[in-house]
Design a protein around this motif. Structure first.
Motif: not given
Length: 242
Positions: A188-210
């Motif tokens: 509900q909070l995330l839906d109120a902020i923009p999706l930032l491509p740089t953050n998404i790319d960073h998240s993909h890298t972190q997801h893979a590491a986890i």
């Protein structure tokens, strides 16, 4: 403006533009710049410090700084001007910080972020601490692949599904239920902020590491990687919504 006001702004300027941590440099830079704007350190119509100076003070690359400024420009917080008197200027009218059409209640954001950190860091550690079945491993890998979607309209859902999958392979239905509950509040909070491509790319890298830490049974690595990942999201939420 009084001498006291100038002193206060100078102190705030030093506090906000201190070196960021390297793990989530982009996300924390966005948070710092938003805090500076919201606190009036850089007010409407005013110019942010010069790019070279700001990058040095934050101890980040100019590439990271430019990505953060571009994200804020696309979100409507700043504009770039060229020429002798150019630079990055705070917009005269700023977007309202209202998630899902309502104001964030006092302490609500901290409550959600604290619950998420406790539950999901623990879930990653627990998942890495137990022997996984072949089915568990396939399930995690499949969810990781799904989370790398290029369809931004599907990103939140598939990101949520991966985080729930990590809780599920920890083999605690109660934990999975709690993670699901806090994720509903978080989204509900995330839906109120923009999706930032740089953050998404960073998240993909972190997801893979986890996921890799979990699959190799490295509980400490999984715990620390998840904590760093969640802090990146927390930085964006604090920046846009606080």
């Amino acid at each position: 403006m009084t001498d006291s006001d100038v002193s206060t702004l100078a102190s705030a300027d030093e506090a906000l533009f201190r070196p960021v941590r390297t793990g989530n440099a982009f996300e924390e830079t966005v948070e710092r710049l938003l805090q500076a704007i919201r606190l009036g350190v850089a007010g409407p119509g005013e110019r942010l410090p010069a790019e070279r100076d700001l990058a040095t003070r934050l101890n980040i690359s100019r590439v990271t700084l430019r990505e953060a400024i571009r994200a804020l420009q696309e979100a409507g917080y700043v504009e770039s001007r060229r020429g002798r008197y150019g630079g990055t200027f705070v917009n005269e009218t700023l977007p309202a910080a209202k998630p899902a059409g309502r104001q964030v209640a006092p302490n609500e954001l901290d409550d959600v972020l604290t619950m998420r950190r406790v539950l999901e860091v623990g879930a990653a550690e627990a998942a890495a601490s137990r022997p996984l079945t072949d089915s568990d491993r396939t399930y995690l890998r499949d969810q990781l692949t799904e989370a790398r979607t290029e369809d931004l309209s599907e990103y939140r859902r598939k990101d949520s599904r991966l985080h729930l999958a990590i809780a599920e392979v920890a083999a605690s239905p109660t934990l999975t239920s709690a993670v699901a509950d806090v994720r509903v509040r978080l989204n509900q909070l995330l839906d109120a902020i923009p999706l930032l491509p740089t953050n998404i790319d960073h998240s993909h890298t972190q997801h893979a590491a986890i996921v890799e830490y979990i699959l190799t049974g490295d509980a400490v690595g999984a715990r620390d990687a998840m904590a760093e990942h969640l802090e990146g999201t927390a930085s964006l939420l604090r920046g846009f919504l606080s």
